[in-house]
Design a protein around this motif. Structure first.
Motif, short mmCIF file in Angstrom:
data_model
loop_
_atom_site.label_atom_id
_atom_site.label_comp_id
_atom_site.label_asym_id
_atom_site.label_seq_id
_atom_site.Cartn_x
_atom_site.Cartn_y
_atom_site.Cartn_z
N UNK A 95 31.37 44.64 30.64
CA UNK A 95 32.01 43.33 30.59
C UNK A 95 33.49 43.54 30.26
N UNK A 96 34.36 42.97 31.07
CA UNK A 96 35.79 43.06 30.86
C UNK A 96 36.36 41.66 30.72
N UNK A 97 36.74 41.25 29.50
CA UNK A 97 37.31 39.92 29.31
C UNK A 97 38.57 39.73 30.16
N UNK A 98 38.65 38.59 30.84
CA UNK A 98 39.77 38.31 31.73
C UNK A 98 39.79 36.82 32.03
N UNK A 99 40.88 36.38 32.61
CA UNK A 99 41.00 35.02 33.12
C UNK A 99 41.22 35.16 34.63
N UNK A 100 40.31 34.64 35.42
CA UNK A 100 40.42 34.75 36.87
C UNK A 100 41.53 33.83 37.37
N UNK A 101 42.45 34.41 38.16
CA UNK A 101 43.54 33.62 38.72
C UNK A 101 43.48 33.58 40.25
N UNK A 102 42.53 34.34 40.83
CA UNK A 102 42.38 34.33 42.28
C UNK A 102 41.03 34.85 42.71
N UNK A 103 40.52 34.29 43.79
CA UNK A 103 39.24 34.69 44.37
C UNK A 103 39.42 34.77 45.88
#
Length: 175
Positions: free
Chosen positions: A119-127
């Motif tokens: 698990x890598x904490x992140x905030x998704x800004x694009x898909x």
């Protein structure tokens, strides 16, 4: 069945930078605010009171913590699919909360993809659906050097509607 997700919805003074990127590259930007996922979307018949009790028991052990995000990148497990804003400070707290939430009544909802990677904490800004669009976005965002700072004081449970819309079922304050 209810589709839920457990997340941190951080507020940043310069959050408009994230909003601008997400509006351009994240199809979910109109459905859910910028977030860090702690428990990935799951379908269940768990009653709200049961979930509140579990989350309260887990989160009572955690205090508010500082979080800093910076640096646009990706993760080898999702290469060419997602563009992330990386968590720099607060990562250990987020990982511990993530691990503890996936215990008890949520243990069976642990996603298969996390059994193969960390698990890598992140905030998704694009898909993205294709490598070309991903590479264009990566190039477009490579000079973003903004640092996003906040204090995490609340964890929220979201209900995901049939069209992807987000409704907060309840929140838990860290004290």
């Amino acid at each position: 069945m209810i589709k839920r997700c457990i997340m941190i919805f951080p507020e940043f003074e310069n959050g408009y930078v994230i909003d601008n990127i997400r509006n351009k590259y994240d199809p979910l930007s109109n459905f859910v605010k910028p977030h860090i996922t702690l428990v990935f979307p799951f379908d269940s018949n768990i009653k709200t009171q049961e979930l509140e009790k579990h989350i309260s028991q887990v989160l009572n052990k955690f205090k508010p913590f500082n979080m800093t995000l910076s640096g646009v990148g990706t993760n080898d497990s999702f290469k060419d699919e997602y563009l992330f804003l990386n968590v720099r400070e607060g990562k250990e707290d987020i990982i511990k909360i993530h691990q503890k939430l996936y215990s008890g009544i949520l243990e069976s909802y642990y996603p298969d993809f996390l059994k193969k990677t960390s698990y890598l904490p992140h905030l998704t800004i694009g898909s993205f659906n294709n490598v070309h669009d991903f590479k264009v976005a990566l190039e477009d965002t490579r000079n973003i050097n903004d640092v996003f700072k906040t204090r995490v004081t609340q964890i929220d449970v979201e209900i995901i509607g049939e069209k992807g819309e987000s409704t907060i079922e309840f929140g838990f304050k860290l004290t």
